[in-house]
Write a protein that holds these residues in place. Structure first.
Motif, short mmCIF file in Angstrom:
data_model
loop_
_atom_site.label_atom_id
_atom_site.label_comp_id
_atom_site.label_asym_id
_atom_site.label_seq_id
_atom_site.Cartn_x
_atom_site.Cartn_y
_atom_site.Cartn_z
N THR A 72 7.64 -16.21 -12.52
CA THR A 72 7.68 -14.78 -12.81
C THR A 72 7.88 -14.00 -11.52
OG1 THR A 72 6.26 -15.00 -14.74
CG2 THR A 72 6.40 -12.82 -13.75
N SER A 73 8.75 -13.02 -11.57
CA SER A 73 9.01 -12.16 -10.43
C SER A 73 8.95 -10.70 -10.86
CB SER A 73 10.38 -12.48 -9.83
OG SER A 73 10.62 -11.72 -8.66
N MET A 74 8.67 -9.81 -9.91
CA MET A 74 8.54 -8.39 -10.22
C MET A 74 9.25 -7.58 -9.15
SD MET A 74 5.01 -6.55 -11.37
CE MET A 74 5.00 -5.11 -12.44
N LEU A 75 10.05 -6.63 -9.60
CA LEU A 75 10.82 -5.76 -8.71
C LEU A 75 10.40 -4.32 -8.97
CD1 LEU A 75 13.32 -5.20 -6.79
CD2 LEU A 75 14.69 -5.12 -8.89
N VAL A 76 10.17 -3.56 -7.90
CA VAL A 76 9.82 -2.15 -8.05
C VAL A 76 10.64 -1.32 -7.07
CG1 VAL A 76 7.88 -2.32 -6.42
CG2 VAL A 76 7.91 -0.48 -8.12
N SER A 77 11.16 -0.20 -7.56
CA SER A 77 11.83 0.80 -6.71
C SER A 77 10.96 2.05 -6.70
CB SER A 77 13.22 1.13 -7.25
OG SER A 77 14.06 0.00 -7.21
N GLU A 130 0.82 -1.21 0.00
CA GLU A 130 0.00 0.00 0.00
C GLU A 130 0.85 1.26 0.00
OE1 GLU A 130 -3.29 0.58 -0.37
OE2 GLU A 130 -3.25 -1.52 -0.97
N SER A 131 2.12 1.15 0.39
CA SER A 131 2.99 2.33 0.45
C SER A 131 3.63 2.66 -0.89
CB SER A 131 4.09 2.10 1.50
OG SER A 131 5.03 1.12 1.06
N ILE A 132 3.39 1.84 -1.92
CA ILE A 132 4.03 2.08 -3.23
C ILE A 132 3.50 3.36 -3.85
CG2 ILE A 132 4.31 1.22 -5.60
CD1 ILE A 132 4.20 -1.61 -4.49
N THR A 133 4.38 4.30 -4.13
CA THR A 133 4.04 5.55 -4.80
C THR A 133 5.32 6.10 -5.42
OG1 THR A 133 3.04 7.74 -4.51
CG2 THR A 133 4.45 6.95 -2.74
N ASP A 134 5.15 6.99 -6.38
CA ASP A 134 6.30 7.65 -7.01
C ASP A 134 7.33 6.62 -7.49
OD1 ASP A 134 8.00 9.63 -7.93
OD2 ASP A 134 8.90 9.99 -5.95
N ASN A 166 14.18 5.68 -2.17
CA ASN A 166 15.06 4.51 -2.14
C ASN A 166 14.41 3.29 -1.49
OD1 ASN A 166 17.53 3.40 -2.91
ND2 ASN A 166 18.43 3.70 -0.88
N SER A 167 13.08 3.12 -1.67
CA SER A 167 12.39 1.92 -1.20
C SER A 167 12.31 0.91 -2.33
CB SER A 167 10.98 2.26 -0.70
OG SER A 167 11.02 3.13 0.40
N GLN A 168 12.27 -0.38 -1.99
CA GLN A 168 12.26 -1.43 -3.00
C GLN A 168 11.48 -2.64 -2.48
OE1 GLN A 168 15.89 -3.98 -4.44
NE2 GLN A 168 15.90 -2.09 -5.62
N LEU A 169 10.66 -3.24 -3.38
CA LEU A 169 9.93 -4.47 -3.06
C LEU A 169 10.10 -5.45 -4.21
CD1 LEU A 169 6.54 -3.12 -1.61
CD2 LEU A 169 8.40 -4.21 -0.32
N ASN A 170 10.13 -6.74 -3.86
CA ASN A 170 10.32 -7.78 -4.87
C ASN A 170 9.54 -9.02 -4.43
OD1 ASN A 170 11.24 -9.37 -6.93
ND2 ASN A 170 13.29 -9.65 -6.12
N TYR A 171 8.55 -9.43 -5.25
CA TYR A 171 7.77 -10.63 -4.95
C TYR A 171 7.68 -11.50 -6.20
CZ TYR A 171 6.18 -8.29 -0.69
OH TYR A 171 6.13 -7.66 0.52
#
Length: 384
Positions: A43-48, A17-21, A52-57
């Motif tokens: 399949t995997s997905m990485l977002v920055s 829920e904190s993903i923005t910008d 400087n926050s990053q999530l990968n699932y």
């Protein structure tokens, strides 16, 4: 004793829920490159994003679909998409995620008058939706424990309350239940007086685009169990298990073939009034009737292909007794070059009526869909 029926957000959900910008997105194959058969793996997905926050699932993580939906939602509302760093394949998939508008299902709503507040209250349907499920589980659990019971009476009330009276041997047992809406897709049902006077049964129900999950437990009776239903174009896969004091009492997996074809008559399965809750002028490709008052319909809307292949689907959870339908559209987006595939939720509608010759359609917020500016968070009331 069960102390609460309210569900807390998991750390993964809070992070999502904190993903923005968004600064960077990368979709990749986690295991396929090292496999000798050349097939793609997980399949995997990485977002920055943000500071400087990053999530990968990966698609094996329980939160993956929510993660993907949130990324699409944030990406689709970003004004300068070119500023987001992506490789070519990732950009193709992300841009293809904007293709589906589902005009074939939603066109009538774009022209309709839209309201900011509901006319009908969704909570009024809660007990009517789930009282058949309560009966189904009570009868099934008693039978698993070696006792056949007869349902004497079943009633639903306002705001999720209900009552079930059963005949057990030579006596009657009255049980009261209360249904709580945790969010648009998650519900909890607390049943009092199950088997013994102070016995509670807590039932958690989760709806997904093409699946249904039911998990239940009683601390007092040391009983827990689950049931899952996965709906496809060709078949329905069902899995059920029950344990008591960590001993497996029941385990079963079944697959049921879809028997609905283009020659089938939907009127034979769906009551005339409930037909008004379904997508107009569209015939489903699959229909499955579950033994607790729920019918699931699957629509295969269209297919398109270029550098990516996009398959659009629509699924409907229909509660005929409650006169309520949860309608969900989604897309399966696949890169033809890499084989990478993502599922993107496109829309959510709750259709309901109270027998006053109109249907209220509620468009849920937060799906990142193409209707975001026109319909999201709105209510449309139409005469039958």
């Amino acid at each position: 004793m069960i102390k609460t029926v309210f569900r807390q957000m998991s750390p993964e959900e809070m992070n999502i829920e904190s993903i923005t910008d968004i600064k960077m997105i990368h979709i990749y194959d986690l295991t396929g490159a090292s496999r000798p058969d050349g097939k793609y793996g997980v399949t995997s997905m990485l977002v920055s994003f943000g500071d400087n926050s990053q999530l990968n699932y990966t698609e094996n993580d329980h939160c993956f679909n929510s993660f993907v939906n949130k990324i699409f939602e944030t990406y689709n509302t970003t004004e300068d998409k070119s500023s987001i760093i992506m490789d070519d394949i990732t950009r193709q998939i992300m841009e293809a995620g904007e293709i589906p508008r589902h005009d074939s299902i939603l066109s009538k709503y774009y022209k309709a008058e839209k309201h900011d507040v509901p006319v009908l209250v969704n909570a009024s349907t809660l007990s009517k939706r789930f009282e058949p499920l309560v009966e189904f589980l009570v009868k099934g659990l008693y039978k698993t424990m070696g006792t056949e019971v007869e349902v004497i009476d079943r009633k639903s009330g306002w705001r999720g309350a209900g009552r079930l009276i059963i005949r057990v041997g030579d006596s009657n047992r009255t049980m009261y239940f209360k249904t709580f809406e945790i969010n648009d897709s998650s519900f909890s049902i607390k049943l009092n007086g199950f088997m013994v006077d102070n016995g509670d049964l807590l039932i958690n129900v989760s709806l997904y685009d093409d699946a249904l999950s039911i998990v239940y437990n009683s601390d007092m009776l040391c009983i827990n169990g689950s049931a899952s239903f996965d709906f496809g174009k060709d078949n329905l896969r069902e899995m059920q298990q029950i344990q008591k004091a960590e001993e497996q009492l029941f385990y079963d997996v079944n697959s049921y073939e879809n028997t609905f074809t283009s020659e089938s008559n939907i009127d034979d399965l769906i009551s005339g009034f409930s037909l008004s809750l379904l997508p107009d002028e569209k015939s489903p490709c699959a229909i499955y009737e579950l033994p607790f008052g729920l019918i699931y319909l699957l629509y295969d809307i269209s297919e398109s292909s270029d550098q990516v292949e996009v398959q659009n689907f629509c699924g409907v959870f229909l509660w005929q007794d409650a006169k309520c339908a949860d309608i969900r559209g989604w897309s399966i987006i696949k890169s033809l070059q890499s084989g990478l595939m993502l599922k993107n939720e496109v829309f959510r509608i709750i259709n309901q009526t109270d027998n006053r010759e109109f249907v209220q359609s509620a468009f849920l917020a937060g799906t990142g869909s193409r209707y975001i500016e026109e319909l999201e968070g709105k209510y449309v009331v139409q005469n039958l």
